[in-house]
Design a protein around this motif. Structure first.
Motif, short mmCIF file in Angstrom:
data_model
loop_
_atom_site.label_atom_id
_atom_site.label_comp_id
_atom_site.label_asym_id
_atom_site.label_seq_id
_atom_site.Cartn_x
_atom_site.Cartn_y
_atom_site.Cartn_z
N GLU B 142 -1.20 -57.27 -15.38
CA GLU B 142 -1.89 -58.16 -14.84
C GLU B 142 -2.74 -57.86 -13.63
O GLU B 142 -3.84 -57.92 -13.40
N PHE B 143 -1.86 -57.43 -12.66
CA PHE B 143 -2.22 -56.77 -11.29
C PHE B 143 -3.39 -55.82 -11.58
O PHE B 143 -4.52 -55.71 -11.21
N ILE B 144 -2.92 -54.59 -12.10
CA ILE B 144 -3.69 -53.47 -12.46
C ILE B 144 -4.99 -53.79 -13.10
O ILE B 144 -6.05 -53.51 -12.60
N SER B 145 -4.77 -54.73 -14.20
CA SER B 145 -6.27 -54.98 -15.16
C SER B 145 -7.38 -55.69 -14.09
O SER B 145 -8.27 -55.38 -14.08
N HIS B 146 -6.71 -56.97 -13.79
CA HIS B 146 -7.58 -57.74 -13.15
C HIS B 146 -7.96 -57.71 -11.62
O HIS B 146 -8.88 -57.72 -11.26
N ALA B 147 -6.95 -56.98 -10.90
CA ALA B 147 -7.28 -56.94 -9.54
C ALA B 147 -7.74 -55.44 -9.28
O ALA B 147 -8.54 -55.26 -8.11
N VAL B 148 -7.55 -54.67 -9.91
CA VAL B 148 -8.02 -53.21 -9.87
C VAL B 148 -8.98 -52.72 -10.64
O VAL B 148 -10.34 -52.51 -10.52
N LEU B 149 -8.51 -52.41 -12.08
CA LEU B 149 -9.44 -51.68 -13.16
C LEU B 149 -10.67 -52.30 -13.43
O LEU B 149 -11.83 -51.97 -13.49
N TYR B 150 -10.66 -53.75 -13.82
CA TYR B 150 -11.78 -54.52 -14.31
C TYR B 150 -12.65 -54.86 -13.29
O TYR B 150 -13.95 -54.82 -13.44
N ARG B 151 -12.08 -54.84 -11.95
CA ARG B 151 -13.04 -54.95 -10.69
C ARG B 151 -14.02 -53.89 -10.58
O ARG B 151 -15.07 -53.75 -10.33
N ILE B 152 -13.25 -52.70 -10.40
CA ILE B 152 -13.88 -51.46 -10.18
C ILE B 152 -14.85 -51.09 -11.46
O ILE B 152 -16.17 -50.84 -11.48
N ALA B 153 -14.53 -51.54 -12.63
CA ALA B 153 -15.30 -51.09 -13.93
C ALA B 153 -16.49 -52.24 -13.70
O ALA B 153 -17.69 -51.58 -13.95
N GLU B 154 -16.30 -53.39 -13.25
CA GLU B 154 -17.52 -54.24 -13.07
C GLU B 154 -18.52 -53.92 -11.97
O GLU B 154 -19.76 -54.11 -12.26
N SER B 155 -17.87 -53.59 -10.84
CA SER B 155 -18.74 -52.99 -9.78
C SER B 155 -19.37 -51.88 -10.49
O SER B 155 -20.56 -51.77 -9.66
N LEU B 156 -18.85 -50.91 -10.96
CA LEU B 156 -19.61 -49.65 -11.49
C LEU B 156 -20.45 -49.79 -12.68
O LEU B 156 -21.07 -49.10 -13.00
N GLN B 157 -20.33 -51.00 -13.38
CA GLN B 157 -20.85 -51.45 -14.63
C GLN B 157 -20.85 -50.30 -15.65
O GLN B 157 -21.53 -49.81 -16.28
N ILE B 158 -19.21 -49.99 -15.79
CA ILE B 158 -19.01 -49.30 -17.01
C ILE B 158 -17.93 -50.13 -17.64
O ILE B 158 -17.27 -50.93 -17.37
N PRO B 159 -17.79 -49.62 -18.85
CA PRO B 159 -16.67 -50.44 -19.95
C PRO B 159 -15.33 -50.11 -19.39
O PRO B 159 -14.96 -48.99 -18.85
N PRO B 160 -14.54 -51.12 -19.33
CA PRO B 160 -13.25 -51.11 -18.63
C PRO B 160 -12.32 -49.99 -19.05
O PRO B 160 -11.57 -49.19 -18.49
N ILE B 161 -12.65 -49.54 -20.58
CA ILE B 161 -11.72 -48.61 -21.04
C ILE B 161 -12.15 -47.42 -20.24
O ILE B 161 -10.91 -46.44 -20.25
N ARG B 162 -13.13 -47.02 -19.94
CA ARG B 162 -13.57 -45.73 -19.10
C ARG B 162 -12.56 -45.60 -17.83
O ARG B 162 -12.15 -44.77 -17.24
#
Lengths: 208, 208
Positions: B142-162
């Protein structure tokens, strides 16, 4: 129900210690005895220093019998640790097709093999043990390096570190898919992952 | 000797429970109390369901005091788990420079942070626990997904899986370098690894 790998080989350890129908009890016991001796010897000496002769001595059988059951030390390690991936099979498979598809071939092979719980479970059990046991780490490092990565790197004539980077990518994905269960990584189809990851693996495996 | 991170912050847990010179004992104890409550709450409820209010209640302090010490729930998690990488710092750092160097910047940041034993050790301790404890896995996911990966993906406008594929590559390399200790991967200079890995990370983080 006993889980089976794609080729019908039991992968959940049921072949060890239990008798299989249609096989003479004596033969099953001898094979199990050799595998038990192999596990002890690999854990004690690591992969590099273990020998077929030493394992035969430990099992109380003739070395020729060990050769009869297992073609190589690598094959014996794979059987003893119940690993789903045998370098004696992966390397020819990698080299069989065109060089420009090698990343796709390796990625699909690793993802397909690990998609099966029965094949994945012994690998994850070994990783769990390795995280807290230095001897097991040494054994795994030696096996992965000498039996898998260096051999593939040599066959492809690339520096070993490129093969290690590819391995780290695929291992990381398997860990995130099946242990951490990151979404959407854990749920997407294998072919979507192949499309995403194959160019990475291809770049590492291309001659730099 | 107590190990310190590059910015002089103690990273081996010495800040918790021990008094630091120049700080009032009362303040140090309150901070330690909040962190202890945070660890309990995150382990019990996971990252998503834990709240600053709930952690304050568990610690027996006013929520305003928790806000005084920690800017966000993310920051509190990072402090409680003694993680070397804070998404509140990584994301601005990633977005600050040119987009075409983002792979290089992230790769160098992760490799530099983890090159320090004191910063690496709490991460590996958490991974070890996660390998055999489902609650810890949930909390980390939950931490890695919501606090790190999804936030970075959203900032960069890329799909989370990348972003997950990039994370799997970097995590896999850190594991192979410091736990499995594959050679030459474990011994090469950071800059050699940056050169090898940055194009991979860049490709994942480019808009597809």
């Amino acid at each position: 129900m006993s889980e089976q790998s794609l080729d019908g080989r039991p992968v959940d350890g049921s072949e060890i210690g239990k008798r299989r129908p249609g096989r003479r009890p004596g033969a099953a016991d001898t094979r199990g005895q050799i595998l038990a001796a192999a596990r002890e010897t690999f854990a004690e000496k690591g992969f590099d220093k273990a020998t077929i002769r030493g394992i035969a001595r430990q099992a109380g059988v003739d070395p020729a019998l060990v050769h009869h059951y297992f073609a190589s030390k690598e094959g014996m390690f794979v059987a003893a640790m119940e690993l789903p991936i045998n370098p004696d099979e992966v390397i020819p498979m990698l080299l069989a097709g065109p060089r420009e598809d090698i990343g796709e071939r390796l990625t699909r092979y690793v993802l397909t093999m690990t998609s099966e719980a029965g094949a994945r479970q012994p690998v994850l059990a070994l990783v769990r043990t390795a995280m807290t046991n230095d001897r097991v780490v040494t054994m795994i490092r030696e096996f992965i390096s000498h039996a898998v990565l260096y051999r593939i790197a040599e066959s492809l004539q690339i520096p070993p570190i490129r093969m290690e980077a590819a391995f780290a990518q695929l291992f990381g994905v398997v860990l995130m898919r099946y242990v951490v269960k990151l979404e959407p990584l854990a749920s997407v189809e294998i072919e979507e992952l192949v499309e995403l990851l194959a160019p990475t693996i291809q770049r590492y495996l291309d001659v730099p």
